[in-house]
Scaffold this motif. Structure first.
Motif, mmCIF file in Angstrom:
data_model
loop_
_atom_site.group_PDB
_atom_site.id
_atom_site.type_symbol
_atom_site.label_atom_id
_atom_site.label_comp_id
_atom_site.label_asym_id
_atom_site.label_seq_id
_atom_site.Cartn_x
_atom_site.Cartn_y
_atom_site.Cartn_z
ATOM 1 N N ALA A 25 7.057 -31.965 30.159
ATOM 2 C CA ALA A 25 5.620 -31.347 29.960
ATOM 3 C C ALA A 25 5.979 -29.929 29.554
ATOM 4 O O ALA A 25 4.962 -29.588 28.605
ATOM 5 C CB ALA A 25 5.041 -31.336 31.373
ATOM 6 N N ALA A 26 6.814 -29.362 29.917
ATOM 7 C CA ALA A 26 7.010 -27.757 29.467
ATOM 8 C C ALA A 26 7.497 -27.812 27.763
ATOM 9 O O ALA A 26 6.875 -27.213 27.177
ATOM 10 C CB ALA A 26 8.229 -27.128 30.016
ATOM 11 N N LYS A 27 8.092 -28.793 27.450
ATOM 12 C CA LYS A 27 8.649 -29.076 26.096
ATOM 13 C C LYS A 27 7.263 -29.201 25.243
ATOM 14 O O LYS A 27 7.204 -28.733 24.207
ATOM 15 C CB LYS A 27 9.857 -29.815 26.049
ATOM 16 N N ALA A 28 6.535 -30.131 25.862
ATOM 17 C CA ALA A 28 5.516 -30.627 24.995
ATOM 18 C C ALA A 28 4.394 -29.499 24.860
ATOM 19 O O ALA A 28 3.827 -29.298 23.892
ATOM 20 C CB ALA A 28 4.722 -31.781 25.693
ATOM 21 N N ASP A 61 10.431 -27.581 36.564
ATOM 22 C CA ASP A 61 9.391 -27.550 35.578
ATOM 23 C C ASP A 61 9.813 -27.190 34.136
ATOM 24 O O ASP A 61 9.393 -27.433 33.339
ATOM 25 C CB ASP A 61 8.448 -26.803 36.112
ATOM 26 N N MET A 62 10.890 -26.153 34.355
ATOM 27 C CA MET A 62 11.228 -25.460 33.267
ATOM 28 C C MET A 62 11.982 -26.637 32.085
ATOM 29 O O MET A 62 11.877 -26.300 31.055
ATOM 30 C CB MET A 62 12.001 -24.394 33.311
ATOM 31 N N GLN A 111 2.792 -22.365 38.794
ATOM 32 C CA GLN A 111 2.523 -21.673 40.120
ATOM 33 C C GLN A 111 1.815 -20.368 40.117
ATOM 34 O O GLN A 111 1.828 -19.632 41.285
ATOM 35 C CB GLN A 111 4.146 -21.503 41.028
ATOM 36 N N GLY A 112 1.082 -20.255 39.391
ATOM 37 C CA GLY A 112 0.277 -19.079 39.319
ATOM 38 C C GLY A 112 0.567 -17.645 39.049
ATOM 39 O O GLY A 112 0.214 -16.669 39.420
ATOM 40 N N LYS A 113 1.908 -17.824 38.483
ATOM 41 C CA LYS A 113 2.746 -16.456 38.262
ATOM 42 C C LYS A 113 2.959 -16.318 37.045
ATOM 43 O O LYS A 113 4.016 -15.329 36.469
ATOM 44 C CB LYS A 113 3.807 -16.654 38.997
ATOM 45 N N PHE A 114 2.381 -16.678 35.843
ATOM 46 C CA PHE A 114 2.631 -16.491 34.509
ATOM 47 C C PHE A 114 2.712 -15.024 34.064
ATOM 48 O O PHE A 114 3.508 -14.490 33.583
ATOM 49 C CB PHE A 114 1.825 -17.151 33.298
ATOM 50 N N TRP A 115 1.515 -14.317 34.455
ATOM 51 C CA TRP A 115 1.504 -12.843 34.054
ATOM 52 C C TRP A 115 2.601 -12.012 34.716
ATOM 53 O O TRP A 115 2.750 -10.899 34.047
ATOM 54 C CB TRP A 115 -0.253 -12.542 34.227
ATOM 55 N N ALA A 162 10.087 -19.425 26.886
ATOM 56 C CA ALA A 162 8.760 -19.980 26.603
ATOM 57 C C ALA A 162 8.631 -21.271 27.708
ATOM 58 O O ALA A 162 7.302 -21.141 28.437
ATOM 59 C CB ALA A 162 8.713 -20.508 25.216
ATOM 60 N N ARG A 163 9.583 -21.896 28.033
ATOM 61 C CA ARG A 163 9.355 -22.923 28.928
ATOM 62 C C ARG A 163 9.447 -22.207 30.510
ATOM 63 O O ARG A 163 8.498 -22.846 31.211
ATOM 64 C CB ARG A 163 10.676 -23.952 28.946
ATOM 65 N N GLY A 164 10.113 -21.230 30.495
ATOM 66 C CA GLY A 164 10.085 -20.557 31.746
ATOM 67 C C GLY A 164 8.805 -20.093 32.061
ATOM 68 O O GLY A 164 8.216 -19.846 33.155
ATOM 69 N N ALA A 165 8.074 -19.432 31.128
ATOM 70 C CA ALA A 165 6.630 -18.917 31.409
ATOM 71 C C ALA A 165 5.795 -19.996 31.402
ATOM 72 O O ALA A 165 4.887 -19.850 32.547
ATOM 73 C CB ALA A 165 6.138 -18.330 29.654
ATOM 74 N N TRP A 166 5.791 -20.916 30.832
ATOM 75 C CA TRP A 166 4.930 -22.410 31.272
ATOM 76 C C TRP A 166 5.216 -22.733 32.700
ATOM 77 O O TRP A 166 4.217 -22.892 33.316
ATOM 78 C CB TRP A 166 5.167 -23.567 30.205
#
Length: 269
Positions: free
Chosen positions: A198-201, A193-194, A150-154, A141-145
């Motif tokens: 901010a990722a955890k929140a 970032d992971m 960087q615009g690479k979620f999908w 989940a944190r990796g997804a965020w």
């Protein structure tokens, strides 16, 4: 049915939400009730490839709830969303990367919904991280965020739900490998970032929202405020989207499809 041992804070979003939360909670329970062939955790996370992913009957006459419809964020800068921010229909998706049914939906159904509705400008899909299977799910989940920053979620979504990805696990190192597979350009930034607050929140916000709705299994959905639990057959989603579009007046924004971007090319690869 077993449920994750987490604090479930009530979601205060107006009168009538209790009824809607009960509906989604009941549907989630039905999807993973002990009488099913599999146990609750397996029912939510099994890597099934045939037939309806969850034995849930959704009443086609059940209405949408205005309080739940307000949960659509419609943030044009949301990197975990695809489709126009002003699309007439928003599908909010609560999912876990370790959930086999979520993977089935991501591979088999979501790409068709994107092609039919998102590309036409009539549907927006907003992803919510709902990790319910422990630390590996939290890592993903944190990796997804982080990928979304960087615009690479999908692209990360597609890598995480590719066949065989779940079996390799979601350790921190494995999640970083998925980011590389997804084409995240700055892997050092991704790693930072992971692990950021901010990722955890962000993950906790999504998680609390889902628990507040009474969701107890993944995937769970809201389509313009109408709750649906489980990776249902495609027709369940198309019927709900068509009904929501009709209720919205059947109109799509001018220049529909212009803001979808190229993320759709990676969904369900």
């Amino acid at each position: 049915m077993s449920s994750p041992k987490r604090n479930r804070k009530p979601l205060v979003i107006g009168a009538g939400v209790a009824v809607a939360a009960l509906l989604l909670g009941l549907a989630s329970y039905t999807a993973t009730r002990p009488d099913d062939a599999a146990s609750a955790p397996k029912a939510s996370g099994a890597n099934s490839t045939s037939g309806p992913a969850a034995d849930v009957t959704v009443d086609p006459q059940s209405g949408a709830y205005p309080e739940l419809e307000k949960l659509a964020r419609r943030d044009a800068k949301d990197g975990l969303a695809i489709g126009r921010a002003d699309a007439p229909v928003v599908m909010v998706e609560y999912a876990d990367f370790q959930c086999g049914f979520c993977g089935k939906f991501a591979r088999d159904t979501e790409p068709e919904l994107i092609k039919k509705y998102v590309d036409a400008g009539t549907l927006r899909i907003e992803w919510r991280n709902f990790p319910i299977f422990g630390e590996p799910s939290e890592n993903a989940a944190r990796g997804a965020w982080a990928a979304a920053q960087q615009g690479k979620f999908w692209q990360f979504h597609s890598a995480g739900y590719a066949k065989g990805a779940k079996e390799k696990g979601f350790s921190v190192d494995r999640v970083k490998t998925l980011a590389e597979e997804a084409g995240v350009p700055d892997l050092e930034r991704f790693a930072a970032d992971m692990e950021s607050e901010a990722a955890k929140a962000s993950v906790k916000r999504d998680q609390d929202e889902a628990y507040g709705l009474g969701a107890t299994s993944t995937p769970s959905f809201l389509i313009n405020g109408r709750p649906i639990a489980g990776a249902q057959p495609k027709e369940t989603f198309t019927d709900a989207i068509d009904a929501a579009l009709k209720a919205a007046g059947g109109k799509k924004p001018q220049g529909a499809g212009a803001d979808v971007g190229d993320a759709k090319e990676s969904v369900g690869r």
